[in-house]
Motif scaffolding. Structure first.
Motif, PDB file in Angstrom:
ATOM      1  N   LEU A   1       7.145   6.722  -8.160  1.00  0.00           N
ATOM      2  CA  LEU A   1       6.862   5.479  -7.450  1.00  0.00           C
ATOM      3  C   LEU A   1       7.489   4.288  -8.176  1.00  0.00           C
ATOM      4  O   LEU A   1       8.076   3.402  -7.545  1.00  0.00           O
ATOM      5  CB  LEU A   1       5.348   5.277  -7.310  1.00  0.00           C
ATOM      6  CG  LEU A   1       4.933   4.055  -6.467  1.00  0.00           C
ATOM      7  CD1 LEU A   1       5.439   4.203  -5.032  1.00  0.00           C
ATOM      8  CD2 LEU A   1       3.417   3.890  -6.474  1.00  0.00           C
ATOM      9  N   LEU A   2       7.386   4.256  -9.489  1.00  0.00           N
ATOM     10  CA  LEU A   2       8.021   3.186 -10.250  1.00  0.00           C
ATOM     11  C   LEU A   2       9.529   3.184 -10.009  1.00  0.00           C
ATOM     12  O   LEU A   2      10.155   2.122  -9.883  1.00  0.00           O
ATOM     13  CB  LEU A   2       7.729   3.361 -11.743  1.00  0.00           C
ATOM     14  CG  LEU A   2       6.293   3.117 -12.205  1.00  0.00           C
ATOM     15  CD1 LEU A   2       6.118   3.565 -13.650  1.00  0.00           C
ATOM     16  CD2 LEU A   2       5.904   1.658 -12.071  1.00  0.00           C
TER      17      LEU A   2
ATOM     18  N   ALA B   1       3.302  -6.266 -15.547  1.00  0.00           N
ATOM     19  CA  ALA B   1       4.160  -6.951 -14.583  1.00  0.00           C
ATOM     20  C   ALA B   1       4.663  -5.979 -13.516  1.00  0.00           C
ATOM     21  O   ALA B   1       4.700  -6.316 -12.326  1.00  0.00           O
ATOM     22  CB  ALA B   1       5.339  -7.599 -15.315  1.00  0.00           C
ATOM     23  N   ALA B   2       5.049  -4.763 -13.944  1.00  0.00           N
ATOM     24  CA  ALA B   2       5.560  -3.777 -12.992  1.00  0.00           C
ATOM     25  C   ALA B   2       4.478  -3.353 -12.004  1.00  0.00           C
ATOM     26  O   ALA B   2       4.714  -3.279 -10.788  1.00  0.00           O
ATOM     27  CB  ALA B   2       6.103  -2.565 -13.742  1.00  0.00           C
ATOM     28  N   VAL B   3       3.283  -3.056 -12.516  1.00  0.00           N
ATOM     29  CA  VAL B   3       2.185  -2.624 -11.648  1.00  0.00           C
ATOM     30  C   VAL B   3       1.814  -3.729 -10.673  1.00  0.00           C
ATOM     31  O   VAL B   3       1.573  -3.489  -9.488  1.00  0.00           O
ATOM     32  CB  VAL B   3       0.969  -2.199 -12.498  1.00  0.00           C
ATOM     33  CG1 VAL B   3      -0.255  -1.973 -11.617  1.00  0.00           C
ATOM     34  CG2 VAL B   3       1.290  -0.937 -13.287  1.00  0.00           C
TER      35      VAL B   3
ATOM     36  N   ILE C   1       4.449  -4.014  -7.808  1.00  0.00           N
ATOM     37  CA  ILE C   1       4.338  -2.938  -6.828  1.00  0.00           C
ATOM     38  C   ILE C   1       3.077  -3.102  -5.989  1.00  0.00           C
ATOM     39  O   ILE C   1       3.089  -2.895  -4.775  1.00  0.00           O
ATOM     40  CB  ILE C   1       4.365  -1.573  -7.533  1.00  0.00           C
ATOM     41  CG1 ILE C   1       5.738  -1.339  -8.173  1.00  0.00           C
ATOM     42  CG2 ILE C   1       4.047  -0.440  -6.549  1.00  0.00           C
ATOM     43  CD1 ILE C   1       5.830  -0.078  -8.996  1.00  0.00           C
ATOM     44  N   ALA C   2       1.970  -3.497  -6.648  1.00  0.00           N
ATOM     45  CA  ALA C   2       0.713  -3.679  -5.925  1.00  0.00           C
ATOM     46  C   ALA C   2       0.843  -4.763  -4.859  1.00  0.00           C
ATOM     47  O   ALA C   2       0.321  -4.627  -3.741  1.00  0.00           O
ATOM     48  CB  ALA C   2      -0.406  -4.031  -6.908  1.00  0.00           C
ATOM     49  N   VAL C   3       1.550  -5.853  -5.185  1.00  0.00           N
ATOM     50  CA  VAL C   3       1.746  -6.937  -4.219  1.00  0.00           C
ATOM     51  C   VAL C   3       2.595  -6.448  -3.042  1.00  0.00           C
ATOM     52  O   VAL C   3       2.258  -6.693  -1.875  1.00  0.00           O
ATOM     53  CB  VAL C   3       2.415  -8.150  -4.900  1.00  0.00           C
ATOM     54  CG1 VAL C   3       2.874  -9.166  -3.862  1.00  0.00           C
ATOM     55  CG2 VAL C   3       1.453  -8.815  -5.869  1.00  0.00           C
TER      56      VAL C   3
ATOM     57  N   LEU D   1      -0.793  -1.301   2.174  1.00  0.00           N
ATOM     58  CA  LEU D   1      -0.904  -0.019   1.488  1.00  0.00           C
ATOM     59  C   LEU D   1      -1.479  -0.180   0.096  1.00  0.00           C
ATOM     60  O   LEU D   1      -1.492  -1.264  -0.472  1.00  0.00           O
ATOM     61  CB  LEU D   1       0.476   0.649   1.389  1.00  0.00           C
ATOM     62  CG  LEU D   1       1.206   0.933   2.703  1.00  0.00           C
ATOM     63  CD1 LEU D   1       2.623   1.419   2.422  1.00  0.00           C
ATOM     64  CD2 LEU D   1       0.444   1.967   3.532  1.00  0.00           C
ATOM     65  N   THR D   2      -1.942   0.930  -0.456  1.00  0.00           N
ATOM     66  CA  THR D   2      -2.406   0.983  -1.832  1.00  0.00           C
ATOM     67  C   THR D   2      -2.184   2.401  -2.341  1.00  0.00           C
ATOM     68  O   THR D   2      -1.667   3.249  -1.613  1.00  0.00           O
ATOM     69  CB  THR D   2      -3.888   0.589  -1.953  1.00  0.00           C
ATOM     70  OG1 THR D   2      -4.258   0.504  -3.347  1.00  0.00           O
ATOM     71  CG2 THR D   2      -4.795   1.604  -1.274  1.00  0.00           C
ATOM     72  N   THR D   3      -2.551   2.663  -3.590  1.00  0.00           N
ATOM     73  CA  THR D   3      -2.389   4.008  -4.139  1.00  0.00           C
ATOM     74  C   THR D   3      -3.737   4.591  -4.522  1.00  0.00           C
ATOM     75  O   THR D   3      -4.644   3.880  -4.952  1.00  0.00           O
ATOM     76  CB  THR D   3      -1.490   4.002  -5.388  1.00  0.00           C
ATOM     77  OG1 THR D   3      -2.088   3.172  -6.403  1.00  0.00           O
ATOM     78  CG2 THR D   3      -0.109   3.484  -5.056  1.00  0.00           C
TER      79      THR D   3
END
Length: 416
Positions: free
Chosen positions: A22-23, A34-36, A39-41, A48-50
């Motif tokens: 996913l990353l 910052a990366a998480v 992606i969350a935004v 969507l979410t994980t």
């Protein structure tokens, strides 16, 4: 395939893939805050979410991309694999082999299969029969298997949001996951090569120009046929054979997968000077040399040494100013009487109080600024100690260097 717009993000709905995959969709290699958040935004904008959370758990553990409503209720969404999302079949990994068709290891030229099961248990920080915080975390990190985390926590009313969290390691705990060959950029950046039909002077010219000690030889479809080295060229001349690439090939090399454990391969790299790296299809993706090991040593080791110095100096500075009464104000466990028995997060609570801050007698340091820096150092430290985010980036490295510089000015007589 990388993410380029909302349509691409929406296309991930229902996908099952690893956190690492996913990353990679966002062209991100290391997981950090910052990366998480990014992606969350993006996922949130697409509704969507994980499940489970992207921010915790092993990078190779599987997660599902589901609608926000499904993620909130735990209702399962339709599943398909990352290969299906990309329109590709998900093939099982193949084991790379050397020229003799056998898998290689550092013993007898055969490669050890990466079946090591690395399990990490982060211990129990218990307060048996007392007030305070109790947390138990059980994490299993194995290639291709998700991790599980069972956490229970009861915090004292006096503890703030900066309390030592279940995911935080005790000060001094070592990383719990293994280094892999794929951590090297050179293992993923491709290789410069020649074909068996190229002239030997061309191969030697490339090696001389670039300072190579070896040069892979690939046929027209990219299949590895051998390696040319200065030693193999000398052996060809010594045996009186014609000076061609084919006659200068050596079979004394090893090929490993990018997810192979690095440390067991170090003796092999030292003995042969290099290992070639293959993907699951058998294609050569890069090379790791003895010079790469030397270059990466600072990258890999530096954050641990700097963080270790930060912890030691911080303990000494705080230990000189705070006693048992202060320790109990941030942790009610009666067995904890000294600063060096506290968690890193509890250092923040200890300092995030104006009355206790004055005890340090650091008139030239602003408490809010210092505590803010300490929070950022804690985030970097947690990422490093869990190997969740890879190696610190340049910004994090500068932060650690500046912070340890502050501590050195107030702990000048301590050994580094």
């Amino acid at each position: 395939m990388s993410i380029s717009g909302e349509r691409d993000v929406a296309g991930l709905a229902g996908a099952t893939l690893s956190r690492r995959q996913l990353l990679a969709r966002w062209d991100i290699r290391f997981r950090n805050h910052a990366a998480v958040s990014r992606i969350a935004v993006d996922l949130g904008n697409a509704g969507l979410t994980t499940v489970p959370d992207l921010s915790v758990g092993p990078l190779d553990g599987e997660i599902r991309v589901v609608p926000v409503s499904d993620g909130d209720t735990g209702h399962p969404a339709p599943e398909h694999t990352i290969g299906e999302v990309a329109g590709q079949d998900a093939a099982p990994p193949e084991r790379p082999t050397g020229p003799d068709g056998a898998q290689h290891t550092e013993q007898g030229g055969r490669r050890a299969e990466g079946t090591e099961d690395t399990r990490a248990t982060e211990g129990t920080r218990a307060t048996e029969g007392t007030e305070g915080t109790r947390a138990t975390t059980d994490t299993r990190d194995t290639a291709g298997n998700g991790g599980t985390t069972d956490t229970s926590a009861t915090t004292h009313p006096d503890e703030s949001a900066d309390a030592a969290t279940p995911s935080e390691d005790p000060v001094g705990l070592l990383p719990q996951t293994a280094l892999r060959v794929g951590a090297f950029r050179s293992a993923r950046s491709g290789v410069i090569s020649v074909t068996p039909d190229d002239t030997l002077p061309r191969a030697m010219g490339i090696m001389a120009e670039r300072g190579f000690s070896q040069l892979p030889v690939l046929d027209g479809v990219g299949t590895l046929t051998g390696v040319v080295t200065w030693a193999s060229i000398a052996h060809m001349h010594a045996t009186g054979r014609d000076a061609t690439v084919r006659n200068s090939l050596t079979s004394e090399y090893h090929a490993v997968e990018s997810n192979a454990y690095l440390l067991p391969l170090v003796p092999m790299i030292r003995a042969y000077g290099f290992v070639l790296v293959r993907d699951t299809t058998g294609s050569v993706t890069g090379i790791v040399t003895a010079a790469d090991l030397a270059d990466q040593f600072v990258v890999i080791a530096r954050p641990f040494f700097v963080l270790g110095e930060i912890e030691r100096r911080l303990r000494r500075c705080l230990g000189r100013a705070y006693g048992e009464e202060d320790v109990r104000k941030v942790h009610k466990d009666r067995r904890r009487r000294q600063v060096d028995q506290l968690m890193f997060g509890e250092y923040i609570r200890l300092l995030d109080d104006e009355e206790r801050w004055r005890k340090l007698n650091w008139p030239g340091v602003d408490r809010g600024h210092f505590v803010g820096l300490l929070r950022r150092v804690k985030d970097v430290r947690n990422g490093v100690m869990h190997f969740n985010s890879g190696y610190p980036d340049d910004e994090a490295t500068v932060l650690l260097d500046r912070f340890v510089g502050i501590l050195r000015s107030y702990d000048p007589d301590a050994a580094p």
